[in-house]
Design an enzyme around this catalytic site. Structure first.
Site, PDB file in Angstrom:
ATOM      1  NE  ARG A  54      -3.806  -2.291   2.342  1.00 18.54           N
ATOM      2  CZ  ARG A  54      -3.852  -3.607   2.118  1.00 18.54           C
ATOM      3  NH1 ARG A  54      -2.732  -4.289   1.899  1.00 18.54           N
ATOM      4  NH2 ARG A  54      -5.008  -4.243   2.119  1.00 18.54           N
ATOM      5  CD  GLN A 100      -5.637 -10.008  -1.409  1.00 18.28           C
ATOM      6  OE1 GLN A 100      -6.232 -10.619  -2.288  1.00 18.28           O
ATOM      7  NE2 GLN A 100      -4.447 -10.365  -0.971  1.00 18.28           N
ATOM      8  CG  ASP A 131      -2.427 -13.823   5.263  1.00 16.07           C
ATOM      9  OD1 ASP A 131      -3.207 -14.425   4.497  1.00 16.07           O
ATOM     10  OD2 ASP A 131      -2.124 -12.633   5.117  1.00 16.07           O
TER      11      ASP A 131
HETATM   12  C1  S3P Z   1      -4.285  -9.012   2.300  1.00 14.48           C
HETATM   13  C2  S3P Z   1      -5.532  -9.516   2.602  1.00 14.48           C
HETATM   14  C3  S3P Z   1      -5.792 -10.941   2.814  1.00 14.48           C
HETATM   15  C4  S3P Z   1      -4.512 -11.714   3.073  1.00 14.48           C
HETATM   16  C5  S3P Z   1      -3.423 -11.347   2.119  1.00 14.48           C
HETATM   17  C6  S3P Z   1      -3.091  -9.869   2.206  1.00 14.48           C
HETATM   18  C7  S3P Z   1      -4.133  -7.577   2.063  1.00 14.48           C
HETATM   19  O1  S3P Z   1      -6.403 -11.476   1.663  1.00 14.48           O
HETATM   20  O2  S3P Z   1      -4.762 -13.095   2.999  1.00 14.48           O
HETATM   21  O3  S3P Z   1      -2.240 -12.082   2.396  1.00 14.48           O
HETATM   22  O4  S3P Z   1      -2.991  -7.084   2.053  1.00 14.48           O
HETATM   23  O5  S3P Z   1      -5.164  -6.895   1.914  1.00 14.48           O
HETATM   24  P1  S3P Z   1      -8.005 -11.449   1.486  1.00 14.48           P
HETATM   25  O6  S3P Z   1      -8.399 -10.041   1.474  1.00 14.48           O
HETATM   26  O7  S3P Z   1      -8.248 -12.139   0.181  1.00 14.48           O
HETATM   27  O8  S3P Z   1      -8.551 -12.218   2.642  1.00 14.48           O
END
Ligand code: S3P
Length: 438
Positions: free
Chosen positions: A29, A172, A319
């Site tokens: 980000r 995400q 994670d």
């Molecule tokens: C993340 C969100 C998670 C996580 C990924 C990183 C992020 O995924 O598993 O390693 O940086 O927003 P999801 O949003 O698909 O759960």
């Protein structure tokens, strides 16, 4: 390319102090918002892993003259929300779902076309969860047959804000839509089924972009504003610290301090779950760095017991389950996980791959559609396949601390995506690990 394997001798303890690499989510980000800001952004503690480097290279490919990374320092002369240039080739996101999903949001608002590609794992992962709401906002995106990568994102579309209840708890998807919302007319409002990591929201605020948190689950952004360059101190990644929290918890004689770890409450599920299992984890020196809560974590060996993992903690530890499953294998009694079907669409199918690996080490591990049932027991040595999943590889490395023979882990190259120095850092606190090519 040759395969990279780990061999970890059994036994030992984890002792000393360690600063694991920078947070992956925050590093991604920081590059994205820094590139889109006006003025200079300086990042320290940036994760120099392959995933975040894929994001960095993508912005270089779109004309942003990023300096570094050099020992975690990155300097970005931002080009503003409308200053990116058309890349001359497809942007390769490698193994990184975060890069592909977040970038698709901000690229949907550009004047030019882009193509996003990735490796075999990323090409299998679901992308409809972002292309569908982006299309509702007015984006035009072509995908492969299953709604998967490669994604072709057509530029020059007019985006409009939408009210979107997220069907899955996904930071995400939320972040993708917030980034698209910067380019949309009107308000983009996102409601989550359960809280997920809020780094995008915190960082947008840090870049001076107004954001409305309408309630605990709903966040809204209005397009047409601007981001102002800033300084970002990336804390150590709690997802990388998690392997060591588990290793120290299961190995008698362990006493380990993990320094400057991000302890954002939307990421703290692993601490809560391990504590419910009986772990001895202390949170020391709480402080705030760059808008994110940070602390030192002290973990000592403690007898663990199996639990039913509260479903509310699942998105907050999403994670860390491969590592938590190793703790469950070493615990007395049964651990039951439900409500975690998302684990099946991570870098690997983490429910099946972990169940297979645990079974190979003599542990009764039964996959279910949305979780797993693990009967704690005696781990034997043996060989496991990580299926190219960085977190699976590092989790099984910790299992050797409690196994009665060495563990050989195949297909570990992708550890470089999130934790390039894993072998040396693990050795420095007592893990008998070595890497070899085959
Ligand atoms: C993340 C969100 C998670 C996580 C990924 C990183 C992020 O995924 O598993 O390693 O940086 O927003 P999801 O949003 O698909 O759960």
């Amino acid at each position: 390319m040759t395969d990279l394997n780990f061999t970890v001798e059994s036994g030992g303890a984890l002792r000393g102090r360690l600063r694991v690499p920078g947070d992956k989510s925050i590093s991604h980000r920081a590059i994205m918002l820094g590139a889109l800001a006006e003025g200079t952004t300086t990042i320290s503690g940036f994760l120099e892993g392959e995933d975040c480097l894929a994001t960095l290279r993508a912005f270089r490919g779109m004309g942003v003259r990023i300096a570094g990374p050099d020992q975690g320092k990155v300097v970005i002369p931002g080009v503003g929300l409308h200053g990116l240039r058309a890349p001359s080739e497809p942007l390769d996101m490698g193994n990184s779902g975060t890069s592909m999903r977040l970038m698709s949001g901000l690229l949907a608002g550009q004047a030019f076309d882009t193509v996003l590609t990735g490796d075999a794992s990323l090409a299998r992962r679901p992308m409809r969860r972002v292309t569908e709401p982006l299309t509702r906002m007015g984006a035009r995106i072509d995908s492969a047959g299953q709604g998967t990568a490669p994604l072709k994102i057509h530029g020059g579309q007019r985006l409009a804000g939408i009210d979107y209840p997220l069907p899955v708890a996904s930071a995400q998807v939320k972040s993708c839509l917030l980034l698209a919302g910067l380019y949309a007319s009107g308000v983009t409002r996102i409601t989550e089924p359960a809280p997920t990591r809020d780094h995008t929201e915190r960082m947008l605020a840090g870049f001076g972009y107004p954001l409305a948190r309408e309630n605990e689950r709903t966040v809204a952004v209005t397009g047409g504003g601007r981001l102002i360059g800033t300084e970002i101190d990336v804390p150590a990644d709690i997802s990388s610290a998690a392997f060591f929290l588990v290793g120290a918890s299961i190995a008698p004689g362990s006493d380990l301090v993990l320094e400057h770890v991000g302890v954002n409450p939307t990421r703290g599920g692993v601490i809560d779950i391990l504590r419910l299992m009986g772990a001895d984890i202390e949170i020391l020196n709480r402080r705030v760095a760059g808008g994110e809560p940070v602390a030192d974590l002290r973990a000592r060996h403690a007898p663990l017991h199996g639990i039913r993992i509260p479903e509310a903690l699942v998105p907050l530890a999403i994670d860390e389950f491969p590592a938590i499953f190793i703790a469950a294998a070493c615990a007395v009694g049964v651990t039951v996980l439900t409500g975690a079907e998302e684990l099946r669409v991570k870098e690997s199918d983490r429910i099946q791959v972990m169940a297979d690996g645990l079974t190979a080490l003599g542990i009764a591990a039964g996959p279910t559609s949305d979780g797993i049932v693990i009967q704690g027991g005696a781990l034997s040595g043996g060989a496991v396949d990580s299926h190219g999943d960085h977190r699976v590889a590092m989790s099984f490395a910790m299992a050797a601390l409690q196994a009665d023979g060495s563990i050989r882990i195949q297909d570990c190259r992708n550890v470089n995506t999130s934790f390039p120095d894993f072998v040396a850092q693990s050795q420095s606190v007592g893990l008998a690990i070595r890497a070899s090519e085959s």
